[in-house]
Write a protein that holds these residues in place. Structure first.
Motif, PDB file in Angstrom:
ATOM      1  N   PHE A 588     -54.214 109.676 -51.131  1.00 15.24           N
ATOM      2  CA  PHE A 588     -53.717 110.966 -50.654  1.00 15.24           C
ATOM      3  C   PHE A 588     -53.189 111.807 -51.804  1.00 15.24           C
ATOM      4  O   PHE A 588     -53.246 113.032 -51.752  1.00 15.24           O
ATOM      5  N   SER A 589     -52.651 111.132 -52.815  1.00 13.97           N
ATOM      6  CA  SER A 589     -52.047 111.873 -53.920  1.00 13.97           C
ATOM      7  C   SER A 589     -51.980 110.975 -55.147  1.00 13.97           C
ATOM      8  O   SER A 589     -51.603 109.808 -55.046  1.00 13.97           O
ATOM      9  N   GLY A 590     -52.349 111.534 -56.299  1.00 12.38           N
ATOM     10  CA  GLY A 590     -52.144 110.851 -57.570  1.00 12.38           C
ATOM     11  C   GLY A 590     -53.136 109.746 -57.858  1.00 12.38           C
ATOM     12  O   GLY A 590     -53.670 109.098 -56.965  1.00 12.38           O
ATOM     13  N   VAL A 591     -53.361 109.531 -59.166  1.00 10.87           N
ATOM     14  CA  VAL A 591     -54.277 108.489 -59.623  1.00 10.87           C
ATOM     15  C   VAL A 591     -53.619 107.620 -60.687  1.00 10.87           C
ATOM     16  O   VAL A 591     -53.637 106.392 -60.613  1.00 10.87           O
ATOM     17  N   ASN A 592     -53.001 108.260 -61.698  1.00 13.97           N
ATOM     18  CA  ASN A 592     -52.464 107.492 -62.830  1.00 13.97           C
ATOM     19  C   ASN A 592     -50.951 107.297 -62.710  1.00 13.97           C
ATOM     20  O   ASN A 592     -50.311 107.775 -61.776  1.00 13.97           O
ATOM     21  N   ASP A 593     -50.394 106.602 -63.701  1.00 10.99           N
ATOM     22  CA  ASP A 593     -48.991 106.195 -63.614  1.00 10.99           C
ATOM     23  C   ASP A 593     -48.001 107.329 -63.833  1.00 10.99           C
ATOM     24  O   ASP A 593     -46.795 107.146 -63.654  1.00 10.99           O
ATOM     25  N   THR A 594     -48.457 108.500 -64.222  1.00 13.73           N
ATOM     26  CA  THR A 594     -47.554 109.633 -64.416  1.00 13.73           C
ATOM     27  C   THR A 594     -47.471 110.516 -63.175  1.00 13.73           C
ATOM     28  O   THR A 594     -46.676 111.452 -63.135  1.00 13.73           O
ATOM     29  N   GLU A 595     -48.292 110.253 -62.178  1.00 11.79           N
ATOM     30  CA  GLU A 595     -48.364 111.103 -60.997  1.00 11.79           C
ATOM     31  C   GLU A 595     -47.659 110.451 -59.811  1.00 11.79           C
ATOM     32  O   GLU A 595     -47.510 109.226 -59.741  1.00 11.79           O
ATOM     33  N   TYR A 596     -47.256 111.303 -58.876  1.00  8.40           N
ATOM     34  CA  TYR A 596     -46.649 110.835 -57.627  1.00  8.40           C
ATOM     35  C   TYR A 596     -47.777 110.363 -56.719  1.00  8.40           C
ATOM     36  O   TYR A 596     -48.615 111.150 -56.290  1.00  8.40           O
ATOM     37  N   ARG A 597     -47.803 109.079 -56.423  1.00  8.40           N
ATOM     38  CA  ARG A 597     -48.945 108.484 -55.731  1.00  8.40           C
ATOM     39  C   ARG A 597     -48.605 108.164 -54.271  1.00  8.40           C
ATOM     40  O   ARG A 597     -47.558 107.578 -53.975  1.00  8.40           O
ATOM     41  N   VAL A 598     -49.506 108.557 -53.383  1.00  4.83           N
ATOM     42  CA  VAL A 598     -49.444 108.182 -51.969  1.00  4.83           C
ATOM     43  C   VAL A 598     -50.808 107.621 -51.605  1.00  4.83           C
ATOM     44  O   VAL A 598     -51.844 108.216 -51.929  1.00  4.83           O
TER      45      VAL A 598
END
Length: 758
Positions: A588-598
């Motif tokens: 839903f959101s984000g891929v790498n470790d710097t992004e907010y991932r859902v």
């Protein structure tokens, strides 16, 4: 009653599973029990009491059970809303399909016409929620990851989350009605409240929570209506019948998947009418009244509401927008800002005119070309000619007489039926051309290309104009004449196949030259835009279509749009067998470790318990059916459990199958989230199955050991679900930092399947 007071809440509420409204009673017995009932939930002790002094105990038990029901319902409501509304504003950027449905909500606020493959109710409600909470419809929703900044997006998310919060509540009430067991209802509610997938899909601007709200509301209304069968035509009977019809219209008005719950309610209604037909105490007139009431409540009312949804849709979206090109010229003439709205242009086609040519097949597209060539191995390596669904400067063509390079000088002559013309693409100056090379996709047709330069070419650039139903010399009327273009050299006819070209063709529609000359919409075209300053103009207001015409056209376009949703190259295409095993989720959101991932993924314990319960259910219902068929000596409680498994469990199994099995037959692209309506039915079936399975502990052990084993099973289930929710909740509420396979990750060690991508 003393024994009951010394049990835990789970066991205590589970003992209310004795059914007053069971189908196993003869009609007369059933009716008398139902009429004497003051509460829907009576304990076993009440049922087994046979002396006259038990009345006061029964009354006290009824009051206590009603209080328990209210407390448990409030607990379910509180947990459901708190888990869905928690961190509703996070992340503050566009996630996954919010880029589509948020944008469509903006279109409603701005009254801008667009095209979508789904009916309009869900998007209208999203737009209304945004408007009511202060969103002004100006955020562009270009791509996932775009920051919302000062735009008020929480209202649309909050609206979807509120509807998603009702799903565990509805499921609790449905299972309680079907099984009369608080334990079964609580198991179901627990599964859904603490499922990370259900939480995630409810927290964003999506159609899924809206669709599932109406599906579950329809099922709850249907079950409530069934419980009114001994009070026909009463106010409550009519209320639940009408509410069922309203929710069916809502489900279908959000997505065509709503047809599955309509089928479920339809099959249940047919069975209900068949039962009434076998009731010899009813006259044929009374049966006819029942039939007509259901026709009104479950067919005519939903149909009226569904049509009303589209009426509102067309009234609100009255401005030209990105969806214009999917629809006919007549449809576009009703849109403010469209070049055809209240427009005027020359009435008859003339040489030297600048035109656009639209195929009459629904979603057939505009005749289009661009600088790109056909690739090696696809016919001749000449300029591509396609059909494009959107208005574009590459849709513009010039009309020339045979042999003329520039026919715009002098007084323009009108084009007539039987004339030989040449169409020059204005942007690239190449001529519309065909030859005996096979078409890219429709192999029995010939390829159509752009050929020549600055108007020069060869005899394969010549086309004969044919007005459908016309005679030689008839004029070509702009917008109103159906025209075919016959290729002079090969005898084929210009044709839009409706097939989508690969990426080298920019996923536009294939245009061919068909050797089959039968008149079809695919080979018929009309002149839409027509510019010729040397001719007088006429008003086009007479072309506006009626409501039923645009309603029919919009459905044809939606259905064809749905069938055209094919997997793209290198796109992940989920398969139906992946879904019940929780094989793979969705970012839903984000891929790498710097992004907010859902990451959309179901709670593994919940989904795998659901999967196992399907197997347990089939085994248990088979054993119960055999026992009943063979006339085994069973206690009243066992008989009731068997009938709950067969009838109520069978209804939920049918709901699961109807919302799952059809996806195996679909050729369109499929995604993991398509399974969630079926997952709701699976969870409700799990509640009933596990409840009866745990109550079967007395087959293995004597009391009180069987009671202890039952409570241990309930506690183990609750602990497993809660602990797995604790482990996997970052998938729903967001996470940053290292990925699951890296040291220091909050999800370290939790990537139990290699296909999970968090």
């Amino acid at each position: 009653m003393a024994k009951e007071e010394h049990t835990t809440q789970w066991n205590k509420t589970g003992d209310t599973s004795t059914l007053r409204n069971r189908k196993i009673f003869p009609p007369s017995t059933h009716l008398s029990k139902d009429n004497s009932q003051t509460s829907g939930h009576l304990s076993e002790d009440d049922t087994q009491s046979s002396n006259g002094t038990s009345a006061q105990l029964a009354a006290r038990g009824s009051v206590r059970n009603e209080a328990t029901s209210r407390v448990l319902l409030m607990l379910v409501v509180g947990l459901s809303f708190s888990t869905r509304l928690y961190k509703i504003a996070e992340p503050p950027h566009v996630c996954w399909d919010e880029t589509h449905f948020g944008k469509m909500g903006s279109y409603y606020i701005n009254r801008t016409f667009f095209f979508d493959v789904h009916p309009p109710l869900g998007k209208m409600l999203i737009g209304l929620a945004g408007y009511m909470t202060g969103y002004d419809g100006t955020f562009p929703f270009i791509k996932p990851g775009d920051k919302y900044e000062h735009h008020n997006y929480w209202g649309m998310r909050g609206f979807c989350a509120v509807l998603g919060s009702f799903l565990p509540i509805f499921a609790y009430l449905i299972v309680l009605e079907l099984s009369q067991s608080h334990t079964a209802a609580l198991i179901t509610a627990t599964l859904l409240i603490f499922d990370t997938g259900c939480i995630t899909i409810s927290q964003y601007i999506l159609l899924d929570p809206i669709l599932m709200f109406f599906i579950m509301a329809a099922v709850l209304s249907m079950v409530k209506f069934s419980r009114q069968r001994y009070r026909p035509f009463s106010a409550s009977w009519w209320f639940w019948l009408i509410l069922t019809g309203v929710n069916l219209a809502g489900a279908l008005g959000v997505k065509f998947v709503g047809l599955f719950v309509i089928l479920l309610v339809g099959l249940n209604t047919v069975w209900d009418l068949w039962r009434l037909l076998g009731d010899l105490s009813l006259s044929l007139v009374e049966i006819a009244k029942h039939f007509l009431a259901r026709v009104v409540g479950l067919i005519l009312l939903p149909l009226l509401l569904y049509v009303t949804i589209f009426a509102v849709h067309f009234v609100v979206l009255n401005k030209s927008g990105p969806g214009d090109g999917f629809f006919s010229s007549a449809f576009q003439s009703r849109l403010i800002g469209n070049n055809l709205h209240n427009a005027s242009m020359p009435e008859y086609l003339a040489y030297g005119s600048t035109i656009t040519v639209k195929n009459l097949r629904i979603a057939g597209g505009y005749l289009h070309s661009h600088w790109h060539l056909y690739p090696e191995g696809v016919g001749a390596k000449q300029q591509q000619v396609t059909a494009y669904l959107h208005k574009d400067y590459n849709n513009v063509w010039l009309v020339h007489r045979q042999g003329d390079i520039n026919s715009q000088s002098g007084t323009p002559d009108l084009v007539r039926h039987g004339d030989i013309i040449r169409l020059e693409h204005k942007e690239t100056t190449r001529n519309l051309h065909s030859h005996l090379h096979e078409a890219p996709l429709t192999k029995k047709h010939f390829q159509v290309t752009g050929y020549g330069i600055n108007g020069t070419g060869d005899t394969n650039d010549l086309w004969q104009v044919e007005v459908c139903g016309g005679r030689k010399g008839d004029l070509v009327k702009v917008l109103r004449s159906k025209v075919r273009f016959l290729h002079r050299a090969t005898g084929c006819v210009l044709y839009s196949s409706g097939k989508t070209l690969p990426k080298w063709g920019w996923e536009q529609v294939e245009v061919t030259c068909s050797p089959y000359l039968k008149e079809t919409p695919s080979s018929q075209w009309n002149i839409e835009d027509h510019i010729n300053p040397k001719l007088p103009n006429i008003s086009l207001s007479v072309l506006k279509p009626h409501f039923l015409e645009i309603l029919l056209e919009s459905h044809i376009v939606m259905i064809r749009g749905n069938s055209g949703l094919k997997p793209k190259d290198n796109e992940m295409n989920s398969k139906p067998w992946h879904w019940p095993i929780n094989y793979q989720g969705l970012r839903f959101s984000g891929v790498n470790d710097t992004e907010y991932r859902v990451y959309l993924l179901g709670n593994p314990v919940v989904w795998w318990v659901n999967l196992a319960s399907l197997g347990f259910y089939l085994i248990m219902v088979s054993v119960a059916s055999i026992a009943l068929q063979r006339g085994f000596s069973l206690s009243q409680k066992r008989i009731e459990h068997a009938h709950v498994l067969k009838s109520e469990g069978g209804l939920l199994l049918l709901g699961w199958l109807l919302h799952y099995a059809p996806f195996y037959t679909m050729g369109r692209v499929l995604y993991y989230h398509h399974y969630f309506p079926a997952m709701l039915f699976n969870s409700m079936l799990t509640g009933i199955t596990l409840d009866i399975l745990l109550k079967g502990c007395d087959l293995l052990l004597r009391p009180p050991y069987s009671d202890w084993l039952q409570r241990v099973g309930q506690m183990a289930f609750l602990f497993s679900v809660l602990y797995s929710f604790y482990l996997f909740h970052p998938l729903s509420y967001g996470m940053t930092g290292p990925l699951a396979h890296e040291l220091g990750s909050v999800m370290a060690g939790l990537k139990w399947m290699n296909t999970w991508e968090f």
